[in-house]
Motif scaffolding. Structure first.
Motif, PDB file in Angstrom:
ATOM      1  N   ASP A   1       0.937  -1.655  -0.209  1.00 19.45           N
ATOM      2  CA  ASP A   1      -0.044   0.499  -0.381  1.00 19.45           C
ATOM      3  C   ASP A   1       1.079   0.996   0.050  1.00 19.45           C
ATOM      4  OD1 ASP A   1       0.972   0.215   2.059  1.00 19.45           O
ATOM      5  OD2 ASP A   1      -0.987   0.093   3.742  1.00 19.45           O
ATOM      6  N   GLY A   2       1.654   0.910  -0.070  1.00 20.42           N
ATOM      7  CA  GLY A   2       3.154   1.842  -0.394  1.00 20.42           C
ATOM      8  C   GLY A   2       3.413   2.915   0.925  1.00 20.42           C
ATOM      9  N   SER A   3       3.465   1.852   1.626  1.00 16.10           N
ATOM     10  CA  SER A   3       3.757   2.660   3.730  1.00 16.10           C
ATOM     11  C   SER A   3       5.195   3.002   3.703  1.00 16.10           C
ATOM     12  CB  SER A   3       3.926   0.511   4.460  1.00 16.10           C
ATOM     13  OG  SER A   3       1.943   0.749   4.608  1.00 16.10           O
ATOM     14  N   ALA A   4       6.394   2.128   2.508  1.00 12.83           N
ATOM     15  CA  ALA A   4       7.677   2.059   2.585  1.00 12.83           C
ATOM     16  C   ALA A   4       7.944   3.685   2.527  1.00 12.83           C
ATOM     17  CB  ALA A   4       8.112   0.964   1.927  1.00 12.83           C
ATOM     18  N   THR A   5       7.411   3.865   1.209  1.00 20.77           N
ATOM     19  CA  THR A   5       7.562   5.020   0.097  1.00 20.77           C
ATOM     20  C   THR A   5       7.339   6.475   1.489  1.00 20.77           C
ATOM     21  OG1 THR A   5       7.447   4.135  -1.824  1.00 20.77           O
ATOM     22  CG2 THR A   5       7.493   6.999  -1.639  1.00 20.77           C
ATOM     23  N   LEU A   6       5.597   5.991   2.085  1.00 21.98           N
ATOM     24  CA  LEU A   6       5.226   7.228   2.510  1.00 21.98           C
ATOM     25  C   LEU A   6       6.354   7.567   4.133  1.00 21.98           C
ATOM     26  CD1 LEU A   6       2.663   8.815   3.967  1.00 21.98           C
ATOM     27  CD2 LEU A   6       1.335   6.988   4.691  1.00 21.98           C
ATOM     28  N   ALA A   7       6.840   6.629   4.829  1.00 20.70           N
ATOM     29  CA  ALA A   7       7.050   6.822   5.567  1.00 20.70           C
ATOM     30  C   ALA A   7       9.092   7.453   5.290  1.00 20.70           C
ATOM     31  CB  ALA A   7       7.202   5.140   6.779  1.00 20.70           C
ATOM     32  N   ALA A   8       9.605   6.746   4.145  1.00 20.24           N
ATOM     33  CA  ALA A   8      10.203   7.785   3.930  1.00 20.24           C
ATOM     34  C   ALA A   8      10.287   9.165   3.955  1.00 20.24           C
ATOM     35  CB  ALA A   8      11.367   6.799   2.516  1.00 20.24           C
ATOM     36  N   ALA A   9       9.144   9.040   3.078  1.00 14.95           N
ATOM     37  CA  ALA A   9       8.524  10.757   2.479  1.00 14.95           C
ATOM     38  C   ALA A   9       8.525  11.875   4.040  1.00 14.95           C
ATOM     39  CB  ALA A   9       7.601  10.864   1.902  1.00 14.95           C
TER      40      ALA A   9
END
Length: 239
Positions: free
Chosen positions: A46-54
């Protein structure tokens, strides 16, 4: 020493994550200033990794599925003297962790656990609470510790945790940490914390099947014979 007199120290917070994009903004926004969030992505889609980095978190990818695998990957990535653990689903508030760390820093406890106090309908389903109660009773028989909960909100020193030699990579990891700590003679204490309904879909204890799997994993941990306390204390460096 009064724990309130200890200057709050920075810590790394391990956040095991599997499809928690809805909860991440609140969870990361609640971290104390200067603390580092280590979001361990365990195969999110669900894009968790990308969101967390952002949002400023350090993101670690763990391909092996399992709560313990994610937690331990975060522990290995941690660098701070103190390491905390918190679920990434917004059911627990990482903003409460400075009090946990102060207690460890003051020498009053080696491992501090959050005793969950449910708030709101559905925060802690009956089957999950029953499983937790059964495990705390088995834990008492195995170690002598009288705990009320085996909740995921917790804090300890990083080097000491590494010295415990934790091996479980499934749902038994949180219990193994407590069992090995007890075997090593650690002082294990609890602090009451509010426990709210999670954001998003539960992966484990929200279902009967998930709860049974977690209990089965943890019973395996309890079946392992006690490790020699002196050897474990030496390895963990707590005494």
């Amino acid at each position: 020493m009064d724990v309130t007199d200890v200057t709050p120290m920075t810590a790394d917070v391990v956040l095991p994550c599997l499809d928690e994009a809805l909860a991440l903004p609140w969870v990361l926004g609640r971290l104390p200033a200067g603390w580092r969030a280590i979001v361990v992505d365990n195969g999110s889609t669900d894009g968790s990794a990308t969101l967390a980095a952002a949002l400023g978190a350090t993101v670690v990818h763990e391909s092996r599925r399992g709560f313990g695998a994610a937690c331990h990957a975060g522990l290995l990535a941690a660098q701070a003297e103190f390491v905390c653990f918190c679920d990434c689903d917004a059911s627990l508030d990482p903003g409460l962790l400075p009090a946990f760390v102060r207690q460890v820093a003051a020498g009053e406890s080696d491992l501090v656990l959050g005793r969950r106090r449910p708030e709101g309908a559905g925060a802690w389903p009956p089957h999950a609470r029953a499983g937790n109660l059964a495990l705390t009773r088995m834990l008492h028989r195995r170690t002598g510790l009288r705990l009320h909960d085996l909740g995921p909100l917790r804090a300890a020193r990083r080097e000491a945790l590494l010295g415990l030699g934790l091996t479980d990579r499934r749902s038994g990891y949180p219990l193994e940490m407590v069992v090995r700590a007890a075997d090593a003679g650690w002082r294990v204490t609890e602090r009451d914390v509010p426990y709210r309904p999670r954001t998003g879909k539960s992966k484990v204890t929200g279902t009967w099947r998930g709860t049974w799997q977690a209990v089965r994993d943890m019973r395996r941990v309890l079946a392992v014979p006690a490790t020699d306390p002196d050897a474990l204390q030496a390895a963990a460096g707590t005494r």
